[in-house]
Design a protein around this motif. Structure first.
Motif, short mmCIF file in Angstrom:
data_model
loop_
_atom_site.label_atom_id
_atom_site.label_comp_id
_atom_site.label_asym_id
_atom_site.label_seq_id
_atom_site.Cartn_x
_atom_site.Cartn_y
_atom_site.Cartn_z
N ILE A 147 10.78 5.65 -6.03
CA ILE A 147 11.94 4.45 -6.40
C ILE A 147 11.73 2.89 -6.09
O ILE A 147 11.89 2.07 -6.44
CB ILE A 147 13.31 4.93 -5.52
N TYR A 148 10.68 2.99 -4.65
CA TYR A 148 10.47 1.58 -4.42
C TYR A 148 8.88 1.37 -4.60
O TYR A 148 8.26 0.67 -3.39
CB TYR A 148 10.81 1.45 -2.92
N GLU A 149 8.36 1.79 -5.52
CA GLU A 149 6.65 1.85 -5.45
C GLU A 149 6.01 0.62 -5.36
O GLU A 149 5.03 0.45 -5.17
CB GLU A 149 6.33 2.67 -6.60
N ASN A 150 6.76 -0.52 -5.84
CA ASN A 150 6.13 -1.54 -5.67
C ASN A 150 6.44 -2.56 -4.54
O ASN A 150 5.99 -3.72 -4.52
CB ASN A 150 6.66 -2.55 -7.13
N GLU A 151 7.22 -2.07 -3.70
CA GLU A 151 7.56 -2.69 -2.60
C GLU A 151 6.27 -2.86 -1.48
O GLU A 151 5.76 -1.57 -1.14
CB GLU A 151 8.57 -2.01 -1.66
N GLU A 152 6.24 -3.50 -0.51
CA GLU A 152 5.11 -3.94 0.40
C GLU A 152 5.50 -2.91 1.27
O GLU A 152 6.78 -3.12 2.04
CB GLU A 152 5.01 -5.26 0.83
N ILE A 153 4.50 -2.20 2.24
CA ILE A 153 4.82 -1.80 3.38
C ILE A 153 4.75 -2.57 4.49
O ILE A 153 3.96 -3.46 4.73
CB ILE A 153 3.54 -0.46 3.57
N ILE B 263 -2.92 -4.96 0.23
CA ILE B 263 -1.45 -4.99 0.26
C ILE B 263 -1.03 -3.44 0.18
O ILE B 263 -1.26 -2.87 -1.02
CB ILE B 263 -0.61 -5.61 -0.30
N LEU B 264 -0.56 -2.66 1.16
CA LEU B 264 0.00 -1.39 0.81
C LEU B 264 1.35 -1.29 0.18
O LEU B 264 2.09 -2.16 0.54
CB LEU B 264 -0.02 -0.53 2.25
N LYS B 265 1.33 -0.34 -0.70
CA LYS B 265 2.50 -0.11 -1.45
C LYS B 265 3.39 1.21 -1.00
O LYS B 265 2.73 1.94 -0.65
CB LYS B 265 2.26 -0.16 -3.01
N THR C 132 7.85 10.17 5.64
CA THR C 132 6.76 9.53 5.62
C THR C 132 6.78 8.63 6.65
O THR C 132 7.65 7.88 7.07
CB THR C 132 6.61 8.97 4.22
N THR C 133 5.22 8.28 7.07
CA THR C 133 5.24 7.24 8.16
C THR C 133 5.26 5.79 7.71
O THR C 133 5.27 4.92 8.56
CB THR C 133 3.86 7.76 8.91
N GLN C 134 4.86 5.65 6.43
CA GLN C 134 4.96 4.10 5.97
C GLN C 134 6.16 3.70 5.35
O GLN C 134 6.65 4.50 4.72
CB GLN C 134 3.56 4.04 4.90
N TYR C 135 6.59 2.56 5.57
CA TYR C 135 8.05 2.37 5.25
C TYR C 135 7.97 0.83 4.43
O TYR C 135 7.39 -0.25 5.28
CB TYR C 135 9.04 2.25 6.32
N CYS C 136 8.54 0.62 3.29
CA CYS C 136 9.05 -0.57 2.89
C CYS C 136 10.34 -0.88 3.62
O CYS C 136 11.09 -0.09 4.29
CB CYS C 136 9.01 -0.70 1.53
N TYR C 137 10.98 -2.08 3.20
CA TYR C 137 12.03 -2.59 3.79
C TYR C 137 13.29 -1.46 3.27
O TYR C 137 14.03 -1.18 4.22
CB TYR C 137 12.32 -3.99 3.21
N GLU C 138 13.27 -1.18 2.04
CA GLU C 138 14.37 -0.32 1.64
C GLU C 138 14.29 1.06 2.03
O GLU C 138 15.39 1.56 2.74
CB GLU C 138 14.09 -0.21 0.02
#
Length: 83
Positions: free
Chosen positions: A10-16, A3-5, A28-34
């Motif tokens: 601030i959101y380092e534990n959120e899944e991409i 799983i990419l993080k 950045t090109t990768q995004y978590c929900y936040e």
């Protein structure tokens, strides 16, 4: 599959969950929900779900393999005709 993080501290534990495909995006090109809701809201339509990208890749590979088989068949037929 690993799983990419999120890269944002601030959101380092959120899944991409999405990737931004907007070429002019400065973030950045990768995004978590936040991140999607905070930094990329102006071009939300360019942010595609990771699962959708995987689906596109699988479809591409399947299509490629089918075309490869068709090419092989045509090549074989041409070879038989020329003999």
């Amino acid at each position: 599959m690993e799983i990419l993080k999120c890269k944002d501290v601030i959101y380092e534990n959120e899944e991409i969950i999405r990737f931004c495909l907007n070429q002019s995006c400065q973030n950045t090109t990768q995004y978590c929900y936040e991140c999607l809701n905070t930094t990329n809201s102006e071009h939300h339509i360019d942010c595609i779900r990771f699962s959708k990208i995987i689906q596109f890749i699988k479809e591409f590979v399947l299509n490629y393999n089918q075309k490869k088989i068709q090419f092989y068949d045509i090549s074989k037929n041409l070879q038989n005709i020329s003999e």
